[in-house]
Design an enzyme around this catalytic site. Structure first.
Site, PDB file in Angstrom:
ATOM      1  N   LYS A 101       5.416   3.668   8.357  1.00 20.86           N
ATOM      2  CA  LYS A 101       4.204   4.471   8.550  1.00 20.86           C
ATOM      3  C   LYS A 101       2.964   3.571   8.624  1.00 20.86           C
ATOM      4  O   LYS A 101       2.139   3.689   9.524  1.00 20.86           O
ATOM      5  CB  LYS A 101       4.072   5.432   7.367  1.00 20.86           C
ATOM      6  CG  LYS A 101       2.858   6.327   7.421  1.00 20.86           C
ATOM      7  CD  LYS A 101       2.633   7.080   6.130  1.00 20.86           C
ATOM      8  CE  LYS A 101       3.856   7.857   5.691  1.00 20.86           C
ATOM      9  NZ  LYS A 101       3.595   8.749   4.557  1.00 20.86           N
TER      10      LYS A 101
ATOM     11  N   LYS B 293       0.854  -1.189   0.000  1.00 21.74           N
ATOM     12  CA  LYS B 293       0.000   0.000   0.000  1.00 21.74           C
ATOM     13  C   LYS B 293       0.883   1.230   0.000  1.00 21.74           C
ATOM     14  O   LYS B 293       1.796   1.357   0.813  1.00 21.74           O
ATOM     15  CB  LYS B 293      -0.891  -0.018   1.257  1.00 21.74           C
ATOM     16  CG  LYS B 293      -1.865   1.134   1.328  1.00 21.74           C
ATOM     17  CD  LYS B 293      -3.224   0.750   0.755  1.00 21.74           C
ATOM     18  CE  LYS B 293      -4.076   1.945   0.435  1.00 21.74           C
ATOM     19  NZ  LYS B 293      -3.801   2.574  -0.880  1.00 21.74           N
TER      20      LYS B 293
ATOM     21  N   THR C 166      -5.030  13.464   4.984  1.00 25.29           N
ATOM     22  CA  THR C 166      -3.609  13.633   5.322  1.00 25.29           C
ATOM     23  C   THR C 166      -3.379  14.972   6.016  1.00 25.29           C
ATOM     24  O   THR C 166      -2.705  15.050   7.053  1.00 25.29           O
ATOM     25  CB  THR C 166      -2.725  13.499   4.062  1.00 25.29           C
ATOM     26  OG1 THR C 166      -3.073  12.282   3.415  1.00 25.29           O
ATOM     27  CG2 THR C 166      -1.259  13.495   4.416  1.00 25.29           C
TER      28      THR C 166
ATOM     29  N   ASN D  85      -2.835  18.974  -2.061  1.00 26.92           N
ATOM     30  CA  ASN D  85      -3.843  18.293  -1.249  1.00 26.92           C
ATOM     31  C   ASN D  85      -3.535  18.377   0.242  1.00 26.92           C
ATOM     32  O   ASN D  85      -4.392  18.777   1.044  1.00 26.92           O
ATOM     33  CB  ASN D  85      -3.949  16.825  -1.708  1.00 26.92           C
ATOM     34  CG  ASN D  85      -4.803  15.995  -0.777  1.00 26.92           C
ATOM     35  OD1 ASN D  85      -4.284  15.282   0.078  1.00 26.92           O
ATOM     36  ND2 ASN D  85      -6.105  16.111  -0.908  1.00 26.92           N
TER      37      ASN D  85
ATOM     38  N   LYS E  60       5.302   1.800  -3.103  1.00 30.22           N
ATOM     39  CA  LYS E  60       5.215   3.141  -3.696  1.00 30.22           C
ATOM     40  C   LYS E  60       5.446   2.985  -5.191  1.00 30.22           C
ATOM     41  O   LYS E  60       6.099   2.029  -5.622  1.00 30.22           O
ATOM     42  CB  LYS E  60       6.292   4.056  -3.096  1.00 30.22           C
ATOM     43  CG  LYS E  60       6.010   5.530  -3.245  1.00 30.22           C
ATOM     44  CD  LYS E  60       5.079   6.058  -2.164  1.00 30.22           C
ATOM     45  CE  LYS E  60       4.633   7.472  -2.466  1.00 30.22           C
ATOM     46  NZ  LYS E  60       3.828   8.047  -1.391  1.00 30.22           N
TER      47      LYS E  60
ATOM     48  N   SER F 297      -7.088   5.610   3.627  1.00 31.29           N
ATOM     49  CA  SER F 297      -7.147   4.757   2.431  1.00 31.29           C
ATOM     50  C   SER F 297      -7.554   3.337   2.816  1.00 31.29           C
ATOM     51  O   SER F 297      -8.270   2.661   2.080  1.00 31.29           O
ATOM     52  CB  SER F 297      -5.779   4.700   1.749  1.00 31.29           C
ATOM     53  OG  SER F 297      -5.603   5.801   0.900  1.00 31.29           O
TER      54      SER F 297
ATOM     55  N   GLY G 182      -2.970   7.981  -4.457  1.00 34.91           N
ATOM     56  CA  GLY G 182      -2.381   9.187  -5.045  1.00 34.91           C
ATOM     57  C   GLY G 182      -1.160   9.650  -4.263  1.00 34.91           C
ATOM     58  O   GLY G 182      -0.852   9.140  -3.188  1.00 34.91           O
ATOM     59  N   ASP G 183      -0.452  10.588  -4.827  1.00 34.20           N
ATOM     60  CA  ASP G 183       0.668  11.269  -4.167  1.00 34.20           C
ATOM     61  C   ASP G 183       0.900  12.530  -4.997  1.00 34.20           C
ATOM     62  O   ASP G 183      -0.027  12.979  -5.711  1.00 34.20           O
ATOM     63  CB  ASP G 183       1.909  10.360  -4.136  1.00 34.20           C
ATOM     64  CG  ASP G 183       3.036  10.920  -3.262  1.00 34.20           C
ATOM     65  OD1 ASP G 183       2.882  10.945  -2.035  1.00 34.20           O
ATOM     66  OD2 ASP G 183       4.059  11.357  -3.803  1.00 34.20           O
TER      67      ASP G 183
END
Ligand code: NDP
Length: 446
Positions: free
Chosen positions: A115, A91, A210, A241, A127, A379, A166-167
């Site tokens: 994390k 994830k 976030t 964001n 990632k 998420s 997303g990122d």
């Protein structure tokens, strides 16, 4: 590094992996924090968990070819780093930015494992992304790129296998295009991506998560020292964001947001940003995809090419843009400006040297792997919602997010040493995450 002085040395293990500079810096930071835990636990040494966590399960690298609006062929790299699934499906987000390299994604995937462990949710770490630059591209170009990216990625993901999100450069628009292509290729509508638009199975509250989580974590750190956010001057970097929603909750909690930034420069607010100004900024950034240099108004000053850190006095800093945006001199400027508490909304925005400046000056520092974990935790709620064919309310998501952030704060405090009279949240987060990962790796066998 201090590890060489111990009865064992983690440095040769790091050298053997030959990490790129970003990945090396992430590993060394963690190694320094967790060395005492490994030293005190022979089972971790015998099972070689530190080394086993250094090498990702696999790195998938692929070519992404697509056609621009002029009919020209474009070629980009695509990657997915599947770091470890010991605690749950891989994830972690997808980043589309011209600066992205395999090194960037390896460092982010490694951080993500710790994390995700801290969230207490059943998720592993990964990632991915591309060196594609969405800036200046039309919606159709972004759609064609996303479709081309998913033409390869779909083979590697699944709701129990790998669940990207997303990122930087990947928001609701991109996730919608990616998921649309996945559904067309596979016939599955199984929620394999998170951060989806609402019509495609998204979760109410994920957009805010976030930024809200970072502010909740900063508030918990202040509370631990008998303070609150009310009336505090808060510097924020970024205007994406994470930054926008950090600003929203900070304002709701009575704080004065005094800066925002983008890659072109920063803006400062003489009297703090008003809710109305935040609404306009959100419209400019999220809808018009505009630049901060075009944002003006009462008490607003634009500072071209400048980072926020030396511009105004503040009590709290929330770096929410990108990695290594707070270097040693920036950290010194923050101390000079009166900042006593820093919480990372972005991933590793503060360099190792910057963190040392904070420690030396008694600034309370919340690392990204704890302070920005609210996004990935939420998420995971989206995965639960999709798997149970349910529809969560926003209140349910945000309540649960609040609880997760306070729990992460408690875990950090439990595992953290006290340095210069201040809780070392960085070491606390690394140790708390490591123990969970290490115990699961041992349980899994070799
Ligand atoms: P966005 O793409 O929405 O926003 C990124 C912001 O940072 C933009 O304002 C961008 O400016 C600015 N920025 C990007 N690169 C640079 C740079 N090199 N120098 C200065 N400013 C820069 O991304 P997010 O808000 O989603 O992510 C921000 C950070 O938070 C990243 O580190 C990400 O990994 C991390 N994060 C995000 C999560 C999420 O849920 N979104 C979850 C956990 C961490 P410009 O528009 O000019 O490019």
């Amino acid at each position: 590094m201090t590890t060489a002085a111990r009865s064992f040395d983690l440095n040769p293990m790091i050298d053997a992996v030959n990490p790129g500079p970003l990945y090396r810096s992430a590993i060394e930071e963690v190694a320094e924090s967790i060395a005492p835990v490994i030293e005190a636990n022979k089972k971790y040494q015998d099972a070689r968990v530190f080394e086993r966590l250094l090498i990702p399960d696999r790195v998938i690298r692929f070519r992404v070819e697509w056609v621009n609006d002029q009919g020209g062929v474009e070629v980009n790299f695509g990657w997915r780093v599947e770091h470890t699934n010991v605690l749950g499906p891989y994830k972690g987000g997808l980043r589309f930015h011209p600066s992205v390299t395999e090194d960037t994604l390896q460092f982010l995937a490694y951080e993500q494992c710790f994390k995700n462990a801290l969230t207490g949710q059943p998720i592993g770490g990964g990632k991915g992304g591309s060196n594609f630059d969405p800036k200046g591209k039309s919606d159709n170009e972004v759609m064609r790129f996303c479709q081309a990216f998913m033409r390869e990625l779909y083979r590697h993901i699944g709701p129990s296998v790998d669940v990207p999100a997303g990122d930087i450069g990947v928001g609701g628009r991109e996730i919608g295009f990616l998921y649309g292509q996945y559904m067309k290729i596979t016939k599955q509508r199984d929620g394999v991506l998170t951060g989806k638009p609402m019509g495609l199975g998204g979760l109410l509250g994920r957009t805010e998560a976030t930024g809200y989580g970072t502010v909740t974590f900063a508030e918990a750190m202040l509370k631990h020292n008998g303070q609150s956010l009310d009336g505090k001057r808060v510097m924020i970097s970024g205007s994406g964001n994470v930054a926008l929603y950090a600003a929203e909750l900070a304002i709701q909690k009575g704080a004065k947001v005094v800066t925002m930034s983008d890659s072109g420069g920063s803006i400062s607010f003489d009297k703090g940003m008003s809710s109305e100004q935040l609404k306009e900024l959100t419209e400019l950034k999220e809808v018009q995809r505009g630049r901060l240099k075009d944002f003006g108004g009462d008490g607003i000053t634009y500072h071209p090419e400048a980072r926020p850190w030396s511009l105004v006095d503040a009590d709290v800093a929330l770096p929410c843009a990108t990695q290594h945006e707070v270097e040693k001199d920036d950290a010194a400027a923050l101390v000079d400006r009166g900042v006593k508490c820093v919480a990372e909304g972005a991933n590793m925005p503060c360099t190792h040297e910057a963190r040392s400046v904070f420690h030396e000056n008694g600034v309370v520092f919340g690392p990204g792997k704890a302070a920005n974990a609210g996004g990935v935790a939420t998420s995971c709620f989206e995965m639960s919602q999709n798997a149970s064919h349910d529809a969560w309310t926003k209140e349910r998501s945000l309540d649960k997010l609040h609880g997760v952030m306070l729990d992460i704060h408690e875990q950090c405090v439990e595992h953290a040493p006290i340095v210069n009279g201040v809780v070392d949240y960085g070491a606390g987060a690394d140790r708390g995450g490591f123990v969970k990962l290490a115990d699961a790796i041992i349980a899994m066998g070799v």
